[in-house]
Design a protein around this motif. Structure first.
Motif: not given
Length: 300
Positions: A177, A191-195, A207, A209
């Motif tokens: 992130q 780096y916004n993520h939902h991995a 990453y 997902f």
């Protein structure tokens, strides 16, 4: 490969991937018949003949043709290892700090004590000269030879449980992130993520997902830092190491630490440790104000 659904209960299984079908070669339980210590937290290859596993008891290196245990490093809270360039050494974070070991024998080479050890994820720099470790609210960087701390940087919004990696000799990525530029000790990109997981491999950051609704998954590689990331220049810094700075704290409640040090004493020490010159009067002043909020009676 461990138990198919959760990947934690074992047994470890070795398969040959060569022809049209998988060929099972071997399998074994990491912690014998003990169901409480048999949970596999991490596993990975040292080379084609040796496998490393981490469970609640610690770290074990196996010769897979036996299988037989070559060595074991006991410890609480052992995290995934980071291997030095060339793979001759590895570092692990534990609840007691960080240690560096010889990969061939497991011999302890260096032990680095830290202010706290909980959830310490570690990573070697590309040159192998530095080690980065996730801290309470940021990143601590150590000399891999001497064990001396050389710098730290704030990364309070990152998911440190997802690990830390170097993307080049000046940048570390925390939790996939926050990208931190270590020379300026600043987060230069988020780096916004939902991995579900973030793994560095072969010059990329991967990453993973998952769409829980459809059951589909995606594996995406990224070359970081990407082209939009620019170094922070000295002109952009309001303060830089070597500058004179004064401190003014205005608080209406006691902020004395456990050893009798005031919040102002702690702040001045942190500034001095970061390379600033703390003086009584400077045209650059850090001002902090804190007052208790007003009380109100509310009827429910």
């Amino acid at each position: 490969i461990s138990e198919a659904k959760t990947f934690i209960d074992g047994p470890v299984q070795i398969w040959e991937v060569g022809g049209e079908e998988l060929k099972h070669l071997n399998s074994w339980q990491v912690a014998g018949d003990d169901p409480h210590n048999g949970k596999i937290d991490w596993l990975g290859w040292l080379d084609d003949g040796r496998l490393m596993t981490i469970d609640r008891q610690g770290l074990t290196v196996w010769a897979v043709d036996g299988p037989s245990g070559e060595y074991q490093i006991m410890g609480d809270g052992v995290k995934a290892p980071s291997f030095s360039p060339g793979g001759k050494q590895f570092a692990v974070g534990t609840d007691n700090g960080m240690s560096i070991h010889d990969a061939a024998s497991g011999e302890l080479l260096t032990r680095i004590k830290m202010d706290h050890g909980f959830n310490r994820q570690v990573a070697f720099s590309p040159s192998g000269k530095l080690l980065a470790a996730t801290g309470m609210s940021g990143v601590d960087v150590y000399d891999a030879t001497t064990g001396e701390k050389v710098m730290d940087a704030y990364a309070g919004n990152s998911r440190s449980d997802m690990g830390i990696c170097w993307v080049d000799e000046e940048h570390v990525l925390v939790g996939g992130q926050e990208l931190i530029h270590l020379p300026s000790q600043m987060t230069v990109w988020t780096y916004n993520h939902h991995a579900e997981s973030v793994v560095p491999l072969a010059g990329r950051v991967w990453y993973v997902f998952s769409d829980m609704g459809s059951g589909s998954m995606a594996l995406l590689p990224f070359k970081l830092p990407h082209s939009a990331v620019k170094p922070v220049t000295e002109k952009e810094l309001a303060l830089k190491p070597g500058d004179e700075v004064s401190v003014q704290l205005e608080v209406s409640f006691d902020m004395t630490g456990p050893n009798g040090e005031t919040a102002e004493d702690q702040l001045k020490k942190s500034l001095a440790d970061a390379g600033f010159k703390v003086v009584d009067n400077s045209n650059k002043k850090l001002v902090g104000r804190a007052t208790p909020g007003e009380s109100k009676d509310i009827e429910y």
